[in-house]
Write a protein that holds these residues in place. Sequence first.
Motif, PDB file in Angstrom:
ATOM      1  N   TYR A   1      -7.038 -10.552   4.284  1.00 30.62           N
ATOM      2  CA  TYR A   1      -6.000  -9.546   4.054  1.00 30.62           C
ATOM      3  C   TYR A   1      -4.846 -10.176   3.280  1.00 30.62           C
ATOM      4  O   TYR A   1      -4.341 -11.227   3.663  1.00 30.62           O
TER       5      TYR A   1
ATOM      6  N   SER B   1     -11.864   0.486   9.731  1.00 29.17           N
ATOM      7  CA  SER B   1     -10.553   0.920   9.228  1.00 29.17           C
ATOM      8  C   SER B   1      -9.662   1.483  10.327  1.00 29.17           C
ATOM      9  O   SER B   1      -9.074   2.553  10.186  1.00 29.17           O
TER      10      SER B   1
ATOM     11  N   CYS C   1      -6.969  -0.031  11.563  1.00 27.98           N
ATOM     12  CA  CYS C   1      -5.642  -0.631  11.564  1.00 27.98           C
ATOM     13  C   CYS C   1      -4.992  -0.578  10.184  1.00 27.98           C
ATOM     14  O   CYS C   1      -5.666  -0.770   9.172  1.00 27.98           O
ATOM     15  N   HIS C   2      -3.685  -0.339  10.187  1.00 26.24           N
ATOM     16  CA  HIS C   2      -2.892  -0.378   8.959  1.00 26.24           C
ATOM     17  C   HIS C   2      -1.635  -1.200   9.218  1.00 26.24           C
ATOM     18  O   HIS C   2      -0.994  -1.038  10.257  1.00 26.24           O
TER      19      HIS C   2
ATOM     20  N   VAL D   1      -8.473  -4.383   8.651  1.00 23.28           N
ATOM     21  CA  VAL D   1      -7.081  -4.021   8.392  1.00 23.28           C
ATOM     22  C   VAL D   1      -7.001  -3.654   6.925  1.00 23.28           C
ATOM     23  O   VAL D   1      -7.249  -4.496   6.066  1.00 23.28           O
ATOM     24  N   GLU D   2      -6.674  -2.393   6.644  1.00 20.23           N
ATOM     25  CA  GLU D   2      -6.626  -1.924   5.248  1.00 20.23           C
ATOM     26  C   GLU D   2      -7.946  -2.240   4.539  1.00 20.23           C
ATOM     27  O   GLU D   2      -7.965  -2.680   3.402  1.00 20.23           O
ATOM     28  N   ASN D   3      -9.066  -2.060   5.236  1.00 20.36           N
ATOM     29  CA  ASN D   3     -10.416  -2.315   4.712  1.00 20.36           C
ATOM     30  C   ASN D   3     -10.685  -3.783   4.388  1.00 20.36           C
ATOM     31  O   ASN D   3     -11.608  -4.097   3.643  1.00 20.36           O
TER      32      ASN D   3
ATOM     33  N   ASP E   1      -1.684   7.383  17.429  1.00 23.26           N
ATOM     34  CA  ASP E   1      -1.477   6.040  16.920  1.00 23.26           C
ATOM     35  C   ASP E   1      -0.730   5.186  17.935  1.00 23.26           C
ATOM     36  O   ASP E   1       0.042   5.715  18.744  1.00 23.26           O
TER      37      ASP E   1
END
Length: 98
Positions: free
Chosen positions: A9, A38, A40-41, A71-73, A95
Amino acid sequence: MATPKTNGYGYQTLQRSKNEIRLLKLLPADGNESLNSSACHIFHAALHEQPKFVALSYVWGAADNLRLILVENSEVRVNKNLYDAMMVLRPPKEDLVI
């Protein structure tokens, strides 16, 4: 501006003038039993805005017992204890910010 990649990441640089921290939005389970899709962001928040979040240690546990999350793919490896805590805390319909 992105900083070097960690665990796949690429983190964005924090703005010190805004006293920013990185927070992770853990998306609802919604029938998905893992964090490998996916779930998590990452986003930045300024401390003066008093963001609401649950604090968890991301280095808690043995470094040789890792699990994979997206996380974010991007693939990120986390300690098993953190993964397990995230799975238990993950709400089914809303969330959670950690």
